[in-house]
Design an enzyme around this catalytic site. Structure first.
Site, PDB file in Angstrom:
ATOM      1  NE  ARG A  18      56.883 -24.661  19.931  1.00  0.00           N
ATOM      2  CZ  ARG A  18      56.381 -25.127  21.198  1.00  0.00           C
ATOM      3  NH1 ARG A  18      56.040 -24.237  22.064  1.00  0.00           N
ATOM      4  NH2 ARG A  18      56.266 -26.314  21.577  1.00  0.00           N
ATOM      5  CG  PHE A  59      52.862 -23.106  17.101  1.00  0.00           C
ATOM      6  CD1 PHE A  59      53.450 -23.266  16.051  1.00  0.00           C
ATOM      7  CD2 PHE A  59      52.813 -23.940  18.178  1.00  0.00           C
ATOM      8  CE1 PHE A  59      54.063 -24.337  15.559  1.00  0.00           C
ATOM      9  CE2 PHE A  59      53.457 -24.965  17.868  1.00  0.00           C
ATOM     10  CZ  PHE A  59      54.086 -25.468  16.789  1.00  0.00           C
ATOM     11  CE  LYS A  68      45.952 -39.233  23.175  1.00  0.00           C
ATOM     12  NZ  LYS A  68      47.076 -39.746  23.599  1.00  0.00           N
ATOM     13  CG  HIS A  83      47.957 -44.497  17.550  1.00  0.00           C
ATOM     14  ND1 HIS A  83      48.021 -43.653  18.872  1.00  0.00           N
ATOM     15  CD2 HIS A  83      48.664 -45.585  17.806  1.00  0.00           C
ATOM     16  CE1 HIS A  83      48.628 -44.487  19.671  1.00  0.00           C
ATOM     17  NE2 HIS A  83      49.011 -45.428  19.012  1.00  0.00           N
ATOM     18  CE  LYS A 123      48.053 -49.417  18.535  1.00  0.00           C
ATOM     19  NZ  LYS A 123      49.500 -49.794  18.635  1.00  0.00           N
ATOM     20  CD  GLU A 174      52.218 -47.279  27.075  1.00  0.00           C
ATOM     21  OE1 GLU A 174      52.962 -46.833  26.043  1.00  0.00           O
ATOM     22  OE2 GLU A 174      51.798 -46.403  27.734  1.00  0.00           O
ATOM     23  CG  ASP A 211      48.613 -40.531  27.366  1.00  0.00           C
ATOM     24  OD1 ASP A 211      48.784 -39.563  26.278  1.00  0.00           O
ATOM     25  OD2 ASP A 211      49.679 -41.342  27.720  1.00  0.00           O
ATOM     26  CG  HIS A 234      44.923 -44.957  22.747  1.00  0.00           C
ATOM     27  ND1 HIS A 234      44.408 -44.184  21.661  1.00  0.00           N
ATOM     28  CD2 HIS A 234      45.891 -44.488  23.297  1.00  0.00           C
ATOM     29  CE1 HIS A 234      45.371 -43.387  21.422  1.00  0.00           C
ATOM     30  NE2 HIS A 234      46.490 -43.497  22.289  1.00  0.00           N
ATOM     31  CE  LYS A 271      52.878 -43.596  29.296  1.00  0.00           C
ATOM     32  NZ  LYS A 271      52.947 -43.680  27.957  1.00  0.00           N
TER      33      LYS A 271
HETATM   34  C1  BG6 Z   1      49.672 -42.677  22.848  1.00  0.00           C
HETATM   35  C2  BG6 Z   1      49.893 -41.954  24.042  1.00  0.00           C
HETATM   36  O1  BG6 Z   1      48.484 -41.936  22.398  1.00  0.00           O
HETATM   37  O2  BG6 Z   1      49.589 -43.943  23.006  1.00  0.00           O
HETATM   38  C3  BG6 Z   1      51.063 -42.579  24.873  1.00  0.00           C
HETATM   39  O3  BG6 Z   1      50.122 -40.666  24.365  1.00  0.00           O
HETATM   40  C4  BG6 Z   1      51.200 -44.115  24.784  1.00  0.00           C
HETATM   41  O4  BG6 Z   1      51.371 -42.194  25.932  1.00  0.00           O
HETATM   42  C5  BG6 Z   1      50.731 -44.544  23.515  1.00  0.00           C
HETATM   43  O5  BG6 Z   1      52.536 -44.529  25.176  1.00  0.00           O
HETATM   44  C6  BG6 Z   1      50.510 -45.873  23.376  1.00  0.00           C
HETATM   45  O6  BG6 Z   1      50.438 -46.473  22.095  1.00  0.00           O
HETATM   46  P1  BG6 Z   1      51.032 -47.758  21.174  1.00  0.00           P
HETATM   47  O7  BG6 Z   1      50.698 -47.604  19.851  1.00  0.00           O
HETATM   48  O8  BG6 Z   1      52.364 -47.548  21.473  1.00  0.00           O
HETATM   49  O9  BG6 Z   1      50.255 -48.751  21.995  1.00  0.00           O
END
Ligand code: BG6
Length: 488
Positions: free
Chosen positions: A45, A88, A155, A185, A189, A223, A242, A247, A337
Site C-alpha cells: 500500500r 487492495f 495464519k 511456519h 521448522k 517469548e 496468534d 503453532h 509475550k
Molecule cells: C507468529 C506469531 O506466527 O509466530 C508471532 O504471529 C510469534 O506473534 C511468532 O512471535 C513465533 O514464531 P517463532 O518462529 O519466532 O517462534
C-alpha cells in the site's frame, strides 16, 4: 512452451515480507536452491518507486543474512522483481498486476504458474481474493495447459470457527485444495519435523511414547519480547488465536499422532488430523478451571493497543486426548509475550519408577524425579534427556543428569520459510495445513472463546519478563506437577 513461476506478494512492505520472506528468498538463491529465478511482483500500500522498495528490503536482508550478502545474488533477484503500489480495494491495482504478469510472459516466451502470497493481515484476505477473481487472475484449474494459480496464505485463517469457515468457502470457490498452501511456519521448522525422526527411528522412544510410561506432556512457546511494533495486528487477536490455535496445536498433533503409513502429504496430514480430532473439547463451564489467561503489565501502553484492551498476551491450558495411547495423560500448553526468556520446547515427562515396594524404599521418594525427554525448538534446537544418577561421594544420593544434544541458535526460523517456499514451488503440501486441520483447531479454540465470553474468568495481570500469572502454576500444582524447561 517453457514454464516458470511468478510470485505476487501482497503485503510486500510488511514485517513478514521484510524480515522473513525476502531473507528466505535470498538464501534460496544464494544456496543454489532456486536455479530458475521466479518473477516477483511486490504489491504494497505504501507509495514508493522500485529503487526505494529495493533499498527498503535490501537493508532488512543485509541485516538478516550478514556477511553472506553478495551484491551479485541480490542484483540477480532484483532483475526479476517489480514493485507496484496500490490499495487492495482498488480493482485497477489488479489490472496493473495482470498486465505486468502478461508482459513478463511475453518477455520470457513462456507460461507462468502464479503464486499469490497473502502476507497481509487477515482482514484483507477476502478483498484481495475477490479482486483477483474479478480480474480473472484466479480460478480453479481446468486443464493441464492453462496457466494455473496457487494461493499461499498466512495464519490466522479467520478469527473463530464461523469466520474461518466463511474464509474457507471463499478460498475453496476459487482454488482446488491442491492449489492452496496454508502456512503455519512451525510446520516448516526442522525440530518440529525432528519429532518424527525421534519417535519413529528410535527403539527406545516410540515403545514408551504412551500412557503406560508418560505421566504428562508440556508444550511451551515463550517469548521475551512484548508486542513491540505489532500492536495493531496483535490487539484483539491475542495469544490463543496468534499461536495456540495454530503453532501449538500443530506441535501437539506431531506429538500425539499415531504412526502414519508413510511421510507423504496425504498420510502425514491424515495422522495430524486424527490427533486433532481426538482432542477433548474444553466445555464452556470447564474453561475457568482448565485455561488461564493473562496480560503483561504495560501492554495497554504499547503503540496501537487499546488503553482498555482485554486481549490476552498469555495463555496456559490443560488439555487431554481421547485415544488409547493418551488416555489419562494431560497435555499442558503455555505461551506468552514478555516472558522471562524466549524458548519453545516440548517435554515428555515419564512416570516415576516404583522405588518403594511395600516398606522397602531403594531411594527416598522425594529424591527421585521424573525422567524428561525434551525437544527444544528455539532458540537452540535439539533433544535433551533428564536422567537420575548418583551424586559423587559417599552414600547413594541422587542427582539429576541433564544430557543434551543441542545445536546453536541458527537459521532455524528463516529455514522454515525457505523450506515452505521451496515445497510450495515443488507442489508438496505435506508441511502445509489442510482445511480440516484448520477447522478442527478453530472448533477447539472457539469453545474457549465462548467460555471466556460467557464465564468471564479473570484476565490475570503479570509483571513483564516473568513467567506469567501464578494461576498458571496452579494449573499444574493442583495435579502435583510443575512447569519445566530443560536445563534452565
Ligand atoms: C507468529 C506469531 O506466527 O509466530 C508471532 O504471529 C510469534 O506473534 C511468532 O512471535 C513465533 O514464531 P517463532 O518462529 O519466532 O517462534
Amino acid at each position: 512452451m517453457s514454464m516458470y513461476n511468478s510470485f505476487v506478494l501482497f503485503g510486500a512492505t510488511g514485517d513478514l515480507a521484510q524480515h522473513k520472506l525476502w531473507p528466505a528468498l535470498y538464501w534460496l538463491v544464494a544456496e543454489g536452491q532456486l536455479l530458475d529465478l521466479p518473477f516477483i511482483v511486490c504489491v504494497g500500500r505504501r507509495k514508493m518507486d522500485e529503487t526505494a522498495y529495493e533499498k527498503f528490503v535490501k537493508d532488512a536482508v543485509i541485516q538478516s543474512v550478514g556477511s553472506a550478502f553478495t551484491t551479485s545474488i541480490w542484483d540477480s533477484l532484483m532483475r526479476h522483481t517489480r514493485y507496484e503500489s496500490g490499495m487492495f480495494e482498488d480493482p485497477e491495482l489488479y489490472t496493473r498486476v495482470k498486465s505486468i504478469l502478461k508482459e513478463q510472459e511475453a518477455v520470457r516466451g513462456g507460461k507462468s504458474t502464479h503464486y499469490f502470497y497473502l502476507a497481509v493481515p487477515p482482514v484483507h484476505y477476502e478483498t484481495i481474493l475477490t479482486n483477483l477473481k474479478d480480474a480473472a487472475l484466479v480460478g480453479k484449474r481446468t486443464g493441464p495447459t492453462q496457466s494455473q494459480a496457487r494461493l499461499l496464505i498466512e495464519k490466522p485463517f479467520g478469527r473463530d470457527l464461523a469466520t474461518s469457515e466463511h474464509l474457507e468457502n471463499v478460498v475453496s470457490s476459487l482454488f482446488a485444495e491442491e492449489q492452496i498452501y496454508r502456512i503455519d511456519h512451525y510446520l516448516g521448522k526442522q525440530t518440529v519435523q525432528n519429532i518424527l525422526a525421534l519417535r519413529f527411528a528410535n527403539g527406545i522412544v516410540e515403545p514408551t511414547w504412551n500412557n503406560e510410561f508418560i505421566d504428562h506432556v508440556q508444550i511451551q512457546l515463550l517469548e521475551k519480547d512484548g508486542v513491540g511494533s505489532r500492536g495493531a495486528f496483535y490487539d484483539g487477536v491475542g495469544a490463543l488465536r496468534d499461536v495456540v490455535q495454530n503453532h501449538m496445536l500443530q506441535m501437539l498433533a506431531f506429538v500425539a499422532m499415531e504412526q502414519p503409513v508413510s511421510f507423504d502429504s496425504m498420510h502425514l496430514r491424515e495422522a495430524r488430523i486424527q490427533a486433532l480430532m481426538a482432542l477433548n473439547p474444553i466445555g464452556v463451564n470447564d474453561v475457568p478451571t482448565n485455561v488461564v489467561r493473562g496480560q503483561y503489565k504495560g501492554y495497554t501502553s504499547e503503540p496501537n493497543v487499546a488503553r482498555d484492551s482485554q486481549t490476552e498476551t498469555f495463555v496456559a491450558l490443560k488439555v487431554s486426548l481421547n485415544t488409547p495411547r493418551w488416555h489419562g495423560v494431560p497435555f499442558y500448553l503455555r505461551t506468552g509475550k514478555s516472558m522471562e526468556n524466549s524458548v519453545a520446547e516440548i517435554s515428555l515427562h515419564y512416570k516415576k519408577p516404583a522405588v518403594c515396594v511395600g516398606p522397602v524404599c531403594l531411594f527416598p521418594e522425594p529424591q527421585v524425579m521424573r525422567n524428561v525427554l525434551a525437544i527444544r525448538i528455539s532458540p537452540d534446537h535439539g533433544v535433551g534427556l533428564r536422567l537420575m544418577g548418583k551424586k559423587p561421594g559417599a552414600g547413594l544420593d541422587l542427582e539429576t543428569l541433564a544430557m543434551e544434544e543441542m545445536q546453536k541458535p541458527g537459521r532455524s526460523r528463516k529455514a522454515a520459510y525457505e523450506r515452505l517456499i521451496l515445497d510450495a514451488l515443488r507442489g508438496d503440501q505435506t508441511l502445509f495445513a489442510d482445511t480440516r486441520e484448520v477447522n478442527l483447531s478453530w472448533r477447539f479454540s472457539t469453545q474457549i472463546f465462548e467460555g471466556w465470553t460467557s464465564r468471564q474468568p479473570p484476565l490475570f495481570p503479570y509483571e513483564a519478563h516473568t513467567m506469567g500469572p501464578n494461576a498458571s502454576d496452579g494449573l499444574l500444582s493442583t495435579d502435583e506437577r510443575s512447569w519445566y524447561l530443560h536445563d534452565r
